[in-house]
Design an enzyme around this catalytic site. Structure first.
Site, mmCIF file in Angstrom:
data_model
loop_
_atom_site.group_PDB
_atom_site.id
_atom_site.type_symbol
_atom_site.label_atom_id
_atom_site.label_comp_id
_atom_site.label_asym_id
_atom_site.label_seq_id
_atom_site.Cartn_x
_atom_site.Cartn_y
_atom_site.Cartn_z
ATOM 1 N N THR A 27 39.328 33.064 39.694
ATOM 2 C CA THR A 27 39.910 33.260 38.665
ATOM 3 C C THR A 27 40.872 33.987 38.380
ATOM 4 O OG1 THR A 27 37.605 32.907 37.282
ATOM 5 C CG2 THR A 27 39.119 34.077 36.375
ATOM 6 N N ASP A 80 40.558 32.834 45.813
ATOM 7 C CA ASP A 80 40.377 33.598 44.936
ATOM 8 C C ASP A 80 41.508 34.774 45.178
ATOM 9 O OD1 ASP A 80 37.636 35.205 42.698
ATOM 10 O OD2 ASP A 80 39.700 34.632 42.485
ATOM 11 N N ALA A 82 42.554 39.126 43.973
ATOM 12 C CA ALA A 82 41.981 40.254 44.229
ATOM 13 C C ALA A 82 42.955 41.338 43.234
ATOM 14 C CB ALA A 82 41.751 40.712 45.428
ATOM 15 N N ASP A 83 42.426 42.298 42.871
ATOM 16 C CA ASP A 83 42.893 43.222 42.063
ATOM 17 C C ASP A 83 43.458 44.302 43.325
ATOM 18 O OD1 ASP A 83 42.763 42.627 39.210
ATOM 19 O OD2 ASP A 83 40.538 43.120 39.971
ATOM 20 N N GLU A 102 32.349 34.940 40.410
ATOM 21 C CA GLU A 102 33.161 34.846 41.878
ATOM 22 C C GLU A 102 32.599 35.380 42.992
ATOM 23 O OE1 GLU A 102 36.222 37.809 40.378
ATOM 24 O OE2 GLU A 102 37.501 35.994 39.676
HETATM 25 O O1 DER Z 1 39.126 38.949 38.184
HETATM 26 C C1 DER Z 1 39.586 38.961 39.313
HETATM 27 O O2 DER Z 1 38.663 39.221 39.984
HETATM 28 C C2 DER Z 1 40.778 38.259 39.612
HETATM 29 O O3 DER Z 1 40.611 37.351 40.726
HETATM 30 C C3 DER Z 1 41.843 39.445 39.787
HETATM 31 O O4 DER Z 1 41.349 40.355 40.624
HETATM 32 C C4 DER Z 1 43.162 38.910 40.206
HETATM 33 O O5 DER Z 1 43.894 38.546 39.138
HETATM 34 P P1 DER Z 1 45.335 38.081 39.037
HETATM 35 O O6 DER Z 1 45.599 36.861 40.352
HETATM 36 O O7 DER Z 1 45.747 37.753 37.732
HETATM 37 O O8 DER Z 1 45.919 39.591 39.437
#
Ligand code: DER
Length: 218
Positions: A27, A80, A82-83, A102
């Site tokens: 996400t 996925d 990550a922040d 996730e």
């Molecule tokens: O919420 C989450 O874990 C998302 O993967 C986030 O970490 C990354 O969101 P972005 O791709 O909008 O920076």
């Protein structure tokens, strides 16, 4: 803008790992680029398992079939964002509020390919407030335990997760040892999921950079 172009770059580079079957999909804005790219090769895959209502809607909007995880068993690939990511590919996730599903889909996948723009790679995790999903009635209890661990928890007010839970964003935690902290927070009664992905880090990190996509191994 520049950062978005780097997110798109990383997302496109991840396509080569989508070789068939059902793909686990995360996400966020970087993953949205991956979903849009996946649509171009949707004949190559059977469908996807999603980590949020938002990703499900986007996948279905492209005519990609979304499966319930219970209907597919183990997955070969999970993609996925990550922040934050450190050089061991341990991650902070949850900025988008989807951390529980996730973490479940990542755990059910053999290979976790993380996609991100270069701003997400850090030496030590923790500048980004750590998301913790909690059962609503336990919010204050969990907050007090997080304070004992040195954290400053802030309730993400107005947000209810897809699972009907609340999120605390915790600043000032010492994340020099992410595995130990992940286990400690997992053990607090009322915690559903902590946004530290260290017990099960990513297997690859595709980083969008000014000089093109870079693939990092732990
Ligand atoms: O919420 C989450 O874990 C998302 O993967 C986030 O970490 C990354 O969101 P972005 O791709 O909008 O920076």
């Amino acid at each position: 803008n520049n950062q978005d172009a780097m997110k798109q770059q990383a997302a496109e580079a991840a396509l080569t790992y989508a070789e068939g079957g059902v793909i686990g999909v995360g996400t966020g804005s970087t993953v949205n680029h991956f979903i849009d790219a996946l649509a171009r090769i949707k004949g190559r895959i059977e469908g996807a398992v999603s980590s949020s209502e938002a990703s499900t809607k986007r996948l279905e909007g492209h005519g990609i079939r979304v499966f319930d995880l219970n209907a597919v068993g183990e997955l070969s690939l999970y993609v996925d964002g990550a922040d934050e990511a450190n050089h061991a590919l341990q991650l902070i996730k949850g900025g988008g509020g989807a951390l529980t599903r996730e973490k479940i889909v990542a755990a059910a996948s053999r290979q976790f390919v993380c996609i991100a723009d270069q701003s997400k790679l850090v030496d030590v995790l923790g500048a980004f407030p750590l998301p913790v999903e909690v059962i609503p009635m336990a919010r204050s209890h969990v907050a007090r335990q997080l304070v004992k661990l040195g954290g400053t928890p802030v309730w993400r007010e107005g947000v209810i997760t897809d699972n009907g839970n609340l999120i605390l964003d915790v600043q000032n935690l010492d994340l020099i040892d992410p595995v130990t902290l992940e286990q400690a927070i997992n053990n607090i009664a009322g915690v559903v999921t902590v946004g530290i992905f260290a017990l099960r880090p990513a297997d690859l990190l595709i980083l969008g950079t000014a000089d093109g996509p870079k693939t990092l191994h732990p």
